[in-house]
Design a protein around this motif. Structure first.
Motif, mmCIF file in Angstrom:
data_model
loop_
_atom_site.group_PDB
_atom_site.id
_atom_site.type_symbol
_atom_site.label_atom_id
_atom_site.label_comp_id
_atom_site.label_asym_id
_atom_site.label_seq_id
_atom_site.Cartn_x
_atom_site.Cartn_y
_atom_site.Cartn_z
ATOM 1 N N ASN A 1 0.946 10.232 -8.276
ATOM 2 C CA ASN A 1 0.332 11.310 -9.045
ATOM 3 C C ASN A 1 1.109 12.597 -8.811
ATOM 4 O O ASN A 1 1.850 12.727 -7.830
ATOM 5 C CB ASN A 1 -1.128 11.514 -8.619
ATOM 6 N N CYS A 2 0.948 13.549 -9.715
ATOM 7 C CA CYS A 2 1.551 14.862 -9.501
ATOM 8 C C CYS A 2 0.532 15.941 -9.813
ATOM 9 O O CYS A 2 -0.427 15.732 -10.551
ATOM 10 C CB CYS A 2 2.827 15.050 -10.310
ATOM 11 N N ILE A 3 0.751 17.089 -9.209
ATOM 12 C CA ILE A 3 -0.164 18.214 -9.337
ATOM 13 C C ILE A 3 0.526 19.336 -10.096
ATOM 14 O O ILE A 3 1.715 19.601 -9.896
ATOM 15 C CB ILE A 3 -0.605 18.686 -7.941
ATOM 16 N N TYR B 1 0.852 -1.190 0.000
ATOM 17 C CA TYR B 1 0.000 0.000 0.000
ATOM 18 C C TYR B 1 0.882 1.232 0.000
ATOM 19 O O TYR B 1 1.894 1.279 0.700
ATOM 20 C CB TYR B 1 -0.892 0.042 1.251
ATOM 21 N N GLY B 2 0.489 2.257 -0.758
ATOM 22 C CA GLY B 2 1.225 3.517 -0.703
ATOM 23 C C GLY B 2 0.610 4.563 -1.604
ATOM 24 O O GLY B 2 -0.102 4.256 -2.569
ATOM 25 N N ARG B 3 0.895 5.807 -1.273
ATOM 26 C CA ARG B 3 0.452 6.954 -2.066
ATOM 27 C C ARG B 3 1.630 7.916 -2.182
ATOM 28 O O ARG B 3 2.260 8.258 -1.178
ATOM 29 C CB ARG B 3 -0.708 7.692 -1.380
ATOM 30 N N ILE B 4 1.916 8.351 -3.403
ATOM 31 C CA ILE B 4 2.981 9.328 -3.647
ATOM 32 C C ILE B 4 2.389 10.484 -4.441
ATOM 33 O O ILE B 4 1.720 10.280 -5.461
ATOM 34 C CB ILE B 4 4.166 8.707 -4.403
ATOM 35 N N VAL B 5 2.637 11.704 -3.958
ATOM 36 C CA VAL B 5 2.206 12.903 -4.678
ATOM 37 C C VAL B 5 3.394 13.848 -4.797
ATOM 38 O O VAL B 5 4.018 14.204 -3.786
ATOM 39 C CB VAL B 5 1.044 13.617 -3.954
ATOM 40 N N HIS B 6 3.714 14.239 -6.026
ATOM 41 C CA HIS B 6 4.742 15.236 -6.290
ATOM 42 C C HIS B 6 4.084 16.517 -6.826
ATOM 43 O O HIS B 6 2.951 16.486 -7.314
ATOM 44 C CB HIS B 6 5.746 14.728 -7.327
#
Length: 235
Positions: free
Chosen positions: A179-181, A132-137
Motif C-alpha cells: 500500500n502507499c500513503i 507473509y509481508g507488508r510493504i508501505v511506500h
C-alpha cells in the motif's frame, strides 16, 4: 505484526521515518533502521526504549539492487526475516516543463520511483519465502493529478502508486500486501520554515501518519492491499 521478524524503515532519521520508528518501537517491534547518515541513526537510537531490538544500517544506496540486497541480508541474519518494509525515502522538486525539466525528471524518478522499486525488489524474496509481508511506500496526491510545475514530481509519485499496485497484484497469493500513503502537508520544521505564512492547523503530523503505517503493517490490515490512501484528515 509478525513478532519474530523485523520491520525495515528507510529514511529512519528523517521527520516521518523517525516518527515511524518511535511508534513501532513503542509496540515492541524489532527494527532495521536504514538512513543515509549514521549520526542521525545514533541520535534516534538514544530516544528509543532500552529494550528495543535495533539494527542500524547507514549509507545503503537505495538505487542499487546489490546494495539493498546486502542490507536485507543483514536484517535477515540478525532477526531471521523481514515482516515489513516502510519506505519513507523520497525527494521533492518543482519546475515547469522547460529546458531544466529532463534533468529534474531524472532526479525525481531516481529519488522517488527507483528507490521504491529497488528496495521492494530486494525485500520481496525473503517475504515470499515466509509467505507473509507488508510493504508501505509514501506517494503523494500529485501522483493522481498533477498541478503546474509538478510534472517530474507528480510522474515519479504516480510511478510509486503503480509500483504499489503491481506488487499487490503479484504478491496477493503470498500473503504480502503493498500500500502507499498520500499525505497532506506534513507538519515538519522544514515545511514551516519554507511556508512561514501558511495556516498549519490542517497540516498532518508525522506521528499520525506513523500510526496509520503501524496499522497497515499489522496482521489486522491483511485485506488492505494495492491502495493509495489519502492522509489528509484533521486530527
Amino acid at each position: 505484526m509478525n513478532e519474530q521478524k523485523a520491520v525495515i524503515v528507510t529514511g529512519a532519521g528523517g521527520n516521518l521515518g523517525s516518527a515511524v520508528v518511535r511508534e513501532l518501537a513503542s509496540a515492541g517491534a524489532k527494527l532495521v533502521c536504514m538512513n543515509r547518515s549514521g549520526n542521525e541513526l545514533e541520535a534516534l537510537a538514544g530516544d528509543l526504549p532500552a529494550s528495543t531490538e535495533f539494527l542500524s544500517i547507514a549509507g545503503t544506496d537505495l538505487t542499487d539492487y546489490a546494495s539493498c540486497a546486502a542490507a536485507v541480508a543483514r536484517a535477515v541474519k540478525r532477526f531471521g526475516g523481514v515482516s515489513a518494509l516502510v519506505n519513507t525515502v523520497g525527494g521533492f522538486q518543482m519546475g515547469p516543463v522547460g529546458p531544466e525539466a529532463p534533468a529534474q525528471w531524472e532526479t525525481m524518478m531516481t529519488a522517488n520511483a527507483r528507490t521504491a522499486l529497488t528496495i521492494s525488489a530486494a525485500v520481496l524474496p525473503t517475504m515470499k519465502a515466509a509467505g507473509y509481508g507488508r510493504i508501505v511506500h509514501i506517494a503523494a496526491a500529485p501522483g493522481l493529478k498533477a498541478g503546474a510545475k509538478q510534472a517530474a514530481y507528480a510522474a515519479s509519485k504516480a510511478a510509486v502508486i503503480r509500483l504499489t499496485e503491481a506488487i499487490a497484484a503479484e504478491c496477493r497469493d503470498d500473503r504480502i500486501t503493498a500500500n502507499c500513503i498520500l499525505p497532506g502537508t506534513i507538519d515538519t520544521p522544514e515545511n514551516r520554515a519554507a511556508m512561514p505564512d501558511a495556516k498549519t492547523d490542517g497540516w498532518v503530523s508525522p506521528q499520525s501518519i506513523a500510526r496509520l503505517i503501524a496499522f497497515l503493517i499489522s496482521p489486522a490490515a491483511a485485506v488492505v492491499t494495492g491502495a493509495a490512501i489519502p492522509a489528509t484528515g484533521r486530527e
